[in-house]
Enzyme design. Structure first.
Site, short mmCIF file in Angstrom:
data_model
loop_
_atom_site.label_atom_id
_atom_site.label_comp_id
_atom_site.label_asym_id
_atom_site.label_seq_id
_atom_site.Cartn_x
_atom_site.Cartn_y
_atom_site.Cartn_z
N SER A 63 54.43 58.28 64.04
CA SER A 63 55.40 59.30 63.71
C SER A 63 55.00 60.71 64.14
O SER A 63 55.86 61.60 64.18
CB SER A 63 55.63 59.31 62.19
OG SER A 63 54.44 59.68 61.52
N SER A 97 50.15 56.41 62.83
CA SER A 97 50.90 57.59 63.29
C SER A 97 50.09 58.72 63.88
O SER A 97 50.66 59.66 64.41
CB SER A 97 51.73 58.16 62.14
OG SER A 97 52.91 57.43 62.04
N LYS A 138 52.12 69.45 61.50
CA LYS A 138 53.16 68.41 61.35
C LYS A 138 54.09 68.78 60.20
O LYS A 138 53.64 69.28 59.16
CB LYS A 138 52.49 67.05 61.11
CG LYS A 138 53.44 65.87 61.10
CD LYS A 138 52.70 64.53 60.97
CE LYS A 138 53.67 63.36 60.89
NZ LYS A 138 53.00 62.04 60.82
N1 GLN Z 1 54.77 53.17 62.79
C1 GLN Z 1 54.39 52.90 61.45
C2 GLN Z 1 55.61 52.90 60.55
O1 GLN Z 1 56.67 53.08 61.02
C3 GLN Z 1 53.37 53.87 60.98
C4 GLN Z 1 53.89 55.18 60.58
C5 GLN Z 1 52.83 56.11 60.08
O2 GLN Z 1 51.63 55.88 60.28
N2 GLN Z 1 53.26 57.13 59.38
O3 GLN Z 1 55.53 52.72 59.38
#
Ligand code: GLN
Length: 492
Positions: A159, A183, A79
Site C-alpha cells: 500500500s 506494504s 505516508k
Molecule cells: N497487500 C497486503 C494487503 O492488501 C498488505 C498491505 C499492507 O501491508 N498494508 O493487505
C-alpha cells in the site's frame, strides 16, 4: 540546485552538517521537483510547502550554530496514515477526508525531534489495503518505472505506493511507510528502492491509522541500505503510548551494517520456489546466494513447511482485525458523517459512502470470519496456522542466521492488470506476509533489472529483534549488486 534531490539521505545529512548547502536549498529543490512530477505520478496527496520551509529555516538556524539532530534539515515524505498535528490525515479514504489530527504519531515525532523536514503526505492504498495503490480515494499512484520502449502505466505496488514512487523519483530523500503484509517491501521492490519492516513492537503504532493491529509496523523506504538503517533507528522507540511497543533500546544499526557476513549461515527456504516463478527471479536469487558465499557466508537449505497456508491465514487475520478496528468510523467521532433518518441510517450511509470497495470487501470478510459459527472454522484456525508459521521460522533459525528469498513473484505489473481479480492481487503478497504473521524483521533491496528494464528485488528475513543481520546481509548484496539504475525521467 536540482542535483540535491539525487543525494542519499546519509550524504544529504553530511552535506547539511558541513554547510555545503542549506536546508532551505535542499527543501526548495525537492519542492520544485515535486511540482513538476506530482501531476504525472500522483505520489503526494498534499504538499506542505510553507510548513516545510518553516521547518527548514528552523533546522538552518540550528545548523548554523553547529547544532541540530541526526536528520537536521533533511526533507522527508510521510505516508498518509501517520497522524500529523494540524495536517490532514485521511488514510486515503473518503471517510476521513476532513480529519485533521490534534496530535502527532510517535514515529513522525521521532523524526521531527531530529530536525527532519516534512515535505507533505504520501498517497497509499485506502486504509493500507492493497498491493497496487489502486484503492486510494486520491487516485492511483503511477510507478516512475516503465517497461523499456512502452508507456504503459505500471503500479508502484502497495500500500505504500506514494512513499516508494516518491523516493524512486527523487521527490524526497526518504519516506515513512507501513507494512501489514508487505506494504513496505513490495512497493520498494516495484520501484527499485530499499525498505525494511522491523520486528513487531520496535516501532510505535501510536498515531498510525490502524489496519490490523497485530501485524502493522512502521518502517522506512529509502535509496540505500545505510539510509534505511539511519531512518529506522530514529523511527523506532519504546513508547508508553502503545501497549505493544517493546520497552527496549533501539540499536545503532548504522554502526554495524558494514560488518559483513563472514561465518554467517544464510537459509534458503525451498517452499519459496513457487510454481510459475520466472527464470529471471530464480536467477536473481541464485546470484544473491553466490554473492553471499563469496563474502564468506555459508548457505544452507531450510524448510518452512507451512508457507503455503500463510496467504490464506493472512487474508483471514488481517480482515478480521480490520473489521474490528474500522468499526470506529461511524460518523460520530471521526471523519465525515452522512445524514440519515435514524441513527442506524446515519451509521450505514456514512460507512457505505465513506469506504471504498476493497475496504468493504475486507470488512465483510472480517465480520464473516469472526461471526458465531464461523469463528472456530476460520479465525481460530488461521491463528493456529499463524503459530505454526512462527514455529517453522524458529525451527529454521536453529540452522541459520537469516533467510534469503525473492521479495515478490514478479516485477511491477500494469495498472488495472490485477484489480479485477482480488485473489490474483492477493497472490502478489505470497513472500511478504509470512514475516508479518511471525512478527519478524524483513528487508527488501533492489538487485537488478529484468528483460523489460524493471527492477527486481531480494528479501532478507531476520530473527526477531535481529534487524542487524538484515542490514549486514543486505549491505553485502547491495555492494555486490551495484544497482544504480533510475527510472527515466519521463515526467519532467
Ligand atoms: N497487500 C497486503 C494487503 O492488501 C498488505 C498491505 C499492507 O501491508 N498494508 O493487505
Amino acid at each position: 540546485m536540482s542535483d540535491l534531490t539525487k543525494l542519499t539521505l546519509t550524504d544529504a545529512v553530511k552535506g547539511l552538517k558541513a554547510k555545503e548547502f542549506s536546508s532551505r536549498e535542499i527543501t526548495q529543490a525537492h519542492l520544485d521537483v515535486i511540482e513538476k512530477a506530482n501531476p504525472a505520478l500522483n505520489a503526494f496527496t498534499e504538499v506542505t510547502s510553507e510548513h516545510a520551509l518553516g521547518m527548514a529555516d528552523a533546522a538552518d538556524t540550528k545548523l548554523a550554530k553547529g547544532e541540530g539532530g541526526l536528520l537536521a534539515g533533511a526533507p522527508l515524505g510521510v505516508k498518509e496514515l501517520f497522524c500529523t498535528k494540524g495536517v490532514r490525515t485521511t488514510a486515503c479514504s473518503d471517510i476521513l477526508s476532513n480529519f485533521v489530527p490534534t496530535y502527532e504519531s510517535t514515529v513522525t515525532q521521532n523524526l521531527w525531534n531530529e530536525d527532519a523536514v516534512m515535505l507533505g503526505k504520501l498517497n497509499m492504498d485506502q486504509f493500507a489495503m492493497g498491493s497496487s495503490n489502486e484503492t486510494s480515494c486520491f487516485g492511483n499512484v503511477i510507478n516512475p518505472w516503465r517497461r523499456e520502449g512502452e508507456d504503459t502505466q505500471l503500479a508502484p505496488g502497495g500500500s505504500s505506493g506514494g512513499s516508494a514512487a516518491s523516493v524512486a523519483a527523487d521527490l524526497c530523500l526518504a519516506a515513512t511507510a507501513s507494512d501489514t503484509g508487505g506494504s513496505i517491501r513490495q512497493p520498494a521492490a516495484f520501484t527499485g528502492t530499499v525498505g525494511i519492516k522491523p520486528t513487531y513492537g520496535r516501532a510505535s503504532r501510536y498515531g498510525m491509522v490502524a489496519f490490523a493491529s497485530s501485524l502493522d509496523q512502521a518502517g522506512p523506504i529509502t535509496k540505500s541500505v545505510e539510509d534505511a538503517a539511519l531512518m529506522l533507528e530514529i523511527m523506532c522507540s519504546a513508547d508508553e503510548k502503545d501497549s505493544t511497543s517493546l520497552k527496549i533500546e533501539t540499536p545503532k544499526w548504522t554502526d554495524s551494517l558494514s560488518n559483513g557476513v563472514k561465518g554467517m549461515k544464510i537459509g534458503i527456504p525451498k517452499e519459496y520456489r513457487v510454481d510459475g516463478m520466472s527464470d529471471e527471479i530464480e536467477g536473481l536469487w541464485q546470484q544473491g546466494i553466490e554473492w553471499l558465499k563469496a563474502a564468506g557466508a555459508e548457505i544452507v537449505d531450510v524448510s518452512l513447511p507451512h508457507t503455503k497456508y500463510a496467504l490464506p491465514a493472512y487474508y483471514i487475520v488481517a480482515p478480521a482485525e480490520a473489521s474490528s478496528n474500522l468499526a470506529r468510523y461511524d460518523g460520530m467521532r471521526y471523519g465525515v458523517r452522512q445524514e440519515g433518518d435514524s441513527l442506524d441510517d446515519v451509521y450505514s450511509t456514512t460507512r457505505a459512502e465513506g469506504f471504498g470497495d476493497e475496504v468493504k470487501r475486507r470488512l465483510m470478510i472480517g465480520a464473516y470470519v469472526l461471526s458465531a459459527g464461523y469463528y472456530d472454522a476460520y479465525y481460530l484456525k488461521a491463528q493456529k496456522v499463524r503459530q505454526r508459521i512462527l514455529m517453522d521460522f524458529e525451527e529454521a533459525y536453529k540452522e541459520c542466521d537469516a533467510l534469503l528469498t525473492p521479495t515478490c513473484p514478479s516485477a511491477a505489473f500494469g495498472l488495472g492488470e490485477k484489480s479485477a481479480d482480488p485473489v490474483e492481487m492477493y497472490l502478489n503478497d505470497i513472500f511478504t506476509v509470512t514475516a508479518n504473521l511471525a512478527g519478524l524483521p524483513a528487508m527488501s533491496l533492489p538487485v537488478s533489472l529484468d528483460k523489460q528494464g524493471l527492477p527486481l528485488s531480494l528479501q532478507v528475513i531476520g530473527k526477531a529483534l535481529d534487524e542487524d543481520t538484515c542490514f549486514r546481509v543486505s549491505k553485502v548484496i547491495e555492494d555486490a549488486a551495484e544497482f544504480d539504475a533510475k527510472a527515466s525521467n519521463w515526467w519532467s
